[in-house]
Design an enzyme around this catalytic site. Sequence first.
Site, PDB file in Angstrom:
ATOM      1  N   HIS A  16       0.982  -9.788 -40.360  1.00  0.00           N
ATOM      2  CA  HIS A  16       1.051 -11.235 -40.561  1.00  0.00           C
ATOM      3  C   HIS A  16       2.499 -11.637 -40.836  1.00  0.00           C
ATOM      4  O   HIS A  16       3.232 -10.913 -41.507  1.00  0.00           O
ATOM      5  CB  HIS A  16       0.210 -11.648 -41.772  1.00  0.00           C
ATOM      6  N   CYS A  38      -5.033 -10.912 -47.777  1.00  0.00           N
ATOM      7  CA  CYS A  38      -3.876 -10.253 -47.143  1.00  0.00           C
ATOM      8  C   CYS A  38      -2.626 -11.135 -47.107  1.00  0.00           C
ATOM      9  O   CYS A  38      -1.535 -10.706 -47.491  1.00  0.00           O
ATOM     10  CB  CYS A  38      -4.248  -9.793 -45.741  1.00  0.00           C
TER      11      CYS A  38
END
Lengths: 336, 336
Positions: free
Chosen positions: B241, B128
């Site tokens: 994130h 990710c």
Amino acid sequence: MKKYNVAIVGATGAVGQELLKVLAERNFPVGELRLLASARSAGKVISYQGQEYTIGLTDEKAFAGIDIALFAGGSASTEFAQAAVEAGAVVIDNSSAFRMHPEVPLVVPEVNPEDVDWHKGIIANPNCSTIIMAVALKPLHDAAGIERVVVSTYQAVSGAGKEGITELTEQTSQVLRGEPVKPNVFAHPIAFNLIPHIDVFQDGDYTKEEWKMIKETRKIMHEADMRITATTVRVPVYRSHSESINIEFKRKITAAEAKEVLANASGVIVIDDVQNKQYPMPLYTSDKDEVFVGRIREDLSIDKGLNLWVVADQIRKGAATNAVQIAETLIQRKRI
Amino acid sequence: MKKYNVAIVGATGAVGQELLKVLAERNFPVGELRLLASARSAGKVISYQGQEYTIGLTDEKAFAGIDIALFAGGSASTEFAQAAVEAGAVVIDNSSAFRMHPEVPLVVPEVNPEDVDWHKGIIANPNCSTIIMAVALKPLHDAAGIERVVVSTYQAVSGAGKEGITELTEQTSQVLRGEPVKPNVFAHPIAFNLIPHIDVFQDGDYTKEEWKMIKETRKIMHEADMRITATTVRVPVYRSHSESINIEFKRKITAAEAKEVLANASGVIVIDDVQNKQYPMPLYTSDKDEVFVGRIREDLSIDKGLNLWVVADQIRKGAATNAVQIAETLIQRKRI
């Protein structure tokens, strides 16, 4: 032992309160203790070391007989630091007002204690993130010569004082109850969020906080051309700033050498046992005076580089402890 | 329009659930939809798009007639991906099992869509944090040639699945009530804390997460020697994130040029109006498919450098959306 009359300006704020704690813990030779604040807090009575103190109003006449005036920060410094100096006190100032003034030493006692020698009445306490980084960088700079620093910060809400702490608690409770959140101290919600913005924006779209880390570090280290770039970020942590620091050196230094250098450095504690999941974290460095360094690794993208993860309590070493250490350095070096 | 029979392996987890949402939102041409999971979840009935689906057990025989098998991650990939390929499906795998295999393309459709062409049954979805960084780096690499990257991450708890989200909520409530906190999913308390440790420690005291960001980025970008160093940190944020990225380039690129390049790049949204306090933040990028870039500044410590602040939903673009985009790319390029 000689005692010193100490004034704390801004005694009721987060840094002021911590200054009181640190003076007591370190058995600083306090004679008279005078607690000052703005009109909003003057007249309040606070208890300290079993004695009661009435908060006095900070004004031009408040410093008579004071040897050391610890200014906790804010606008009081520009308004009253000169009056304190004229009254005969040495001012140790936690605001940013005088830090870059060429006639004001900017001191981290582990890095440049000798700079207290040339003070002209005011000594500046550096920015919190800057102090923390400088303590970790100095021993490595002495060992291998720093060429360039890339730092990204993870800064606690208490950097914005008691109001920052309250805002994180209130917003967090609101989010958990499914209620809307209204930012006040910070520009945006901080609960479960990150804000890549601390202090105002200035040249090059860098924040003032980022510029402080660059310019103040150069002044403290006496390296006017040291190459530093910074990105500063507010995180939903109550206390202790963390910094991911990448360093390029002039000479090769291995991770093992760096660990040894840092383990022997003044004011530094190395926590770096990754197999046992030991590394510095803000939850465990709060209320401590040292700068904690871990995740010490060679940067494999260059020949002479390291990565570090550095954490310290920004209200203690980043402000109050460093200020009291400056006062101790003044006494040790007989400059007061 | 041709329809494709799609299996989702791990349909009940955080990524599996997001795959279902993304397939619907993007009107993916689904024929039969087969939802699979481990024995713990098999037999459950879930409702999707007004229809009820019974979760089937993932086993060797579960893939008959399936065209595209989306593996959400975990150990099912090593156990059953080969069976799915042998049953005639193309596997798009979100686990780390096959990413660095030389015969498996590792694809971010905005970066290297052409790599789907040489698949032999399995296409890997990158890590990710790596996907998010690669989407931001690629247009800048094309414009000015990347010499070196220094990245520090601020990663949300949902990177550890639904259990990570629950742990942050429970621990946060416990801290607010003054109760002790017991870590379970994460190695240490995550509420109001930072953990500079994601996945296991490997060579050079780098975590596996840090190595993924280095090695996977090189493979996706077809730059086997690209110089990258990373520090990955878990933060008390639910979703999205964030990454502080410092880039050294081969050729000079100004902040203004970089903003234009990024604004025109596929899958990127620039939010960079600092005077109006506009920059990407995890709270506002969740449930979105794009990679958000802001705080775009020239790095004044070198001649040809930039700093970026990059945020994206790691369950969407960092996992589910990227996987579905790979499936779309397969169809567009007639490789299925």
